[in-house]
Design a protein around this motif. Structure first.
Motif, PDB file in Angstrom:
ATOM      1  N   ILE A 193      -9.535  43.006  39.946  1.00 16.16           N
ATOM      2  CA  ILE A 193     -11.423  42.140  39.188  1.00 16.16           C
ATOM      3  C   ILE A 193     -10.977  40.951  38.030  1.00 16.16           C
ATOM      4  CG2 ILE A 193     -13.220  42.948  37.835  1.00 16.16           C
ATOM      5  CD1 ILE A 193     -13.984  44.203  41.257  1.00 16.16           C
ATOM      6  N   ILE A 194     -10.120  41.163  37.066  1.00 17.21           N
ATOM      7  CA  ILE A 194      -9.744  40.112  36.229  1.00 17.21           C
ATOM      8  C   ILE A 194      -9.249  38.566  37.102  1.00 17.21           C
ATOM      9  CG2 ILE A 194      -8.374  39.126  34.708  1.00 17.21           C
ATOM     10  CD1 ILE A 194      -8.578  41.954  33.941  1.00 17.21           C
ATOM     11  N   PRO A 234     -16.304  41.616  29.636  1.00 19.84           N
ATOM     12  CA  PRO A 234     -15.526  41.896  29.073  1.00 19.84           C
ATOM     13  C   PRO A 234     -14.991  43.287  28.955  1.00 19.84           C
ATOM     14  CG  PRO A 234     -17.346  40.896  27.492  1.00 19.84           C
ATOM     15  CD  PRO A 234     -17.628  40.888  29.210  1.00 19.84           C
ATOM     16  N   MET A 235     -15.181  44.740  29.156  1.00 13.76           N
ATOM     17  CA  MET A 235     -15.048  45.502  29.377  1.00 13.76           C
ATOM     18  C   MET A 235     -13.886  45.582  30.082  1.00 13.76           C
ATOM     19  SD  MET A 235     -16.895  47.401  27.374  1.00 13.76           S
ATOM     20  CE  MET A 235     -17.535  46.711  25.715  1.00 13.76           C
ATOM     21  N   ASP A 236     -13.800  44.971  31.443  1.00 10.61           N
ATOM     22  CA  ASP A 236     -13.453  45.470  32.124  1.00 10.61           C
ATOM     23  C   ASP A 236     -11.602  44.847  31.436  1.00 10.61           C
ATOM     24  OD1 ASP A 236     -14.658  45.897  34.435  1.00 10.61           O
ATOM     25  OD2 ASP A 236     -14.897  44.200  35.065  1.00 10.61           O
ATOM     26  N   LEU A 252     -17.301  37.612  23.031  1.00 11.67           N
ATOM     27  CA  LEU A 252     -16.677  39.229  22.880  1.00 11.67           C
ATOM     28  C   LEU A 252     -15.031  38.684  23.628  1.00 11.67           C
ATOM     29  CD1 LEU A 252     -19.463  41.130  24.184  1.00 11.67           C
ATOM     30  CD2 LEU A 252     -18.533  41.290  21.922  1.00 11.67           C
ATOM     31  N   LYS A 253     -15.126  37.832  25.068  1.00 13.17           N
ATOM     32  CA  LYS A 253     -13.380  37.769  25.388  1.00 13.17           C
ATOM     33  C   LYS A 253     -13.074  36.990  24.422  1.00 13.17           C
ATOM     34  CE  LYS A 253     -14.246  36.982  30.315  1.00 13.17           C
ATOM     35  NZ  LYS A 253     -14.496  36.504  31.479  1.00 13.17           N
ATOM     36  N   GLN A 254     -13.312  36.299  23.417  1.00 12.73           N
ATOM     37  CA  GLN A 254     -12.835  35.305  22.903  1.00 12.73           C
ATOM     38  C   GLN A 254     -11.657  36.613  21.501  1.00 12.73           C
ATOM     39  OE1 GLN A 254     -14.474  32.583  20.438  1.00 12.73           O
ATOM     40  NE2 GLN A 254     -12.730  32.231  19.493  1.00 12.73           N
ATOM     41  N   ALA A 292      -7.841  40.349  19.024  1.00 14.41           N
ATOM     42  CA  ALA A 292      -8.516  42.391  18.475  1.00 14.41           C
ATOM     43  C   ALA A 292      -6.801  42.652  19.369  1.00 14.41           C
ATOM     44  CB  ALA A 292      -9.858  42.776  18.829  1.00 14.41           C
ATOM     45  N   PHE A 293      -6.880  42.442  21.021  1.00 15.88           N
ATOM     46  CA  PHE A 293      -5.555  43.033  21.184  1.00 15.88           C
ATOM     47  C   PHE A 293      -4.037  42.697  20.859  1.00 15.88           C
ATOM     48  CE2 PHE A 293      -7.185  43.496  25.530  1.00 15.88           C
ATOM     49  CZ  PHE A 293      -8.610  44.828  25.476  1.00 15.88           C
TER      50      PHE A 293
END
Length: 305
Positions: free
Chosen positions: A29-30, A37-39, A119-121, A126-127
């Motif tokens: 999917i990615i 973003p949840m993916d 969110l993606k940024q 965060a990761f």
């Protein structure tokens, strides 16, 4: 005891297979489709859970190390360190999943609404922080775990077939436990706060739908379904995590591990990584549609034969 071991192997096998299926799905999917973003968060959590199950006790990874003729001391330190890191990442990413879903479903008038489009940024940053933090936070365990030497005078606490925890000063033991507890209490607190916020939003939405008497609004939206799924995962995580935490912290403070208690802890520790992919698979319409289409095509092929 053999029956319990078979149950643990079945649980681990189911968890690894389900998580690997999800990992391939989210990666596809990615890379190919337009991902949410949840993916990205779910893909990361799935990878963490695969490693967590593989390093959780005397399961496959131990046999791989043994076949490579790697010495027991390195094997114990490596598996213990990876397991601690993945355990920390599991609670952190579950917390992130809960917070980001709360941001996603927040009304446009709320303070959280301004974060929706970034969110993606935020996820990338965060990761990076979470991996660095947990790799550093769990490094102290390397010095207190090693191969079991079968010498009673050393007062080792056997935790797996080959590995044991070495004696440590009681103050150090309490400090490590306090630091771990503080981290976990904070993350679970954030998780429960964001979950309570999502429940309030869902309750308000449901009340508005009933007031408007609109059938179209009464249908469960993808956002609502995703929110309910995450709430379910948070509840399962909190219950399983604190059972595991109570067992492990009591054992470390008393410096005593009964084999039956250790087996129960392994089952509880692998319960969340096993349940999570099954809940995600059953609640994601994209996966359900893909499996339905695949089943239909296979049925047509067999019918022609």
């Amino acid at each position: 005891m053999f029956a319990i071991n078979y149950i643990l192997y079945f649980q681990a096998g189911l968890g690894v297979l389900a998580n690997m299926f999800l990992l391939f799905f989210y990666t596809f999917i990615i890379l190919v489709h337009r991902s949410k973003p949840m993916d990205l968060i779910s893909c990361q959590l799935t990878f963490v859970h695969i490693v967590l199950v593989l390093t959780g006790g005397d399961i496959w990874l131990t046999d791989v190390f043994e076949s490579l003729n790697i010495e027991n001391d390195f094997k114990c330190k490596a598996t213990f360190y990876m397991n601690r890191v993945m355990r920390g990442l599991s609670i952190c990413i579950t917390c992130i999943l809960s917070v980001f879903q709360a941001v996603t479903i927040s009304p446009s008038t709320s303070l959280l609404a301004k974060f929706k489009y970034k969110l993606k940024q935020y996820i990338i940053y965060a990761f990076l922080f979470l991996w660095f933090f947990n790799l550093s936070f769990s490094s102290n365990g390397i010095f207190y775990v090693g191969a079991f030497t079968n010498v009673s005078e050393t007062n080792q606490m056997k935790v797996t077939k080959y590995c044991s925890l070495f004696p440590m000063n009681y103050i150090i033991r309490v400090l490590i436990l306090t630091a771990t507890t503080s981290r976990d209490v904070f993350l679970v607190g954030v998780m429960l706060t964001s979950s309570a916020y999502m429940v309030i939003i869902l309750f308000r939405h449901q009340r508005q739908c009933k007031y408007l008497h609109s059938l179209s609004h009464l249908k469960a939206s993808p956002e609502k379904k995703a929110t309910v799924t995450i709430l379910l995962l948070v509840v399962v995580f909190v219950v399983m995590y604190w059972v595991d935490f109570i067992i492990s912290s009591t054992a470390v403070l008393l410096w005593m591990y009964h084999p039956v208690i250790l087996t129960v802890q392994k089952f509880v520790m692998n319960a969340y990584p096993t349940i999570t992919p099954l809940v995600q698979i059953s609640s994601d319409n994209r996966i359900i549609n893909m499996l339905t289409n695949l089943w239909s095509k296979c049925h047509l092929i067999f019918k022609k034969w």
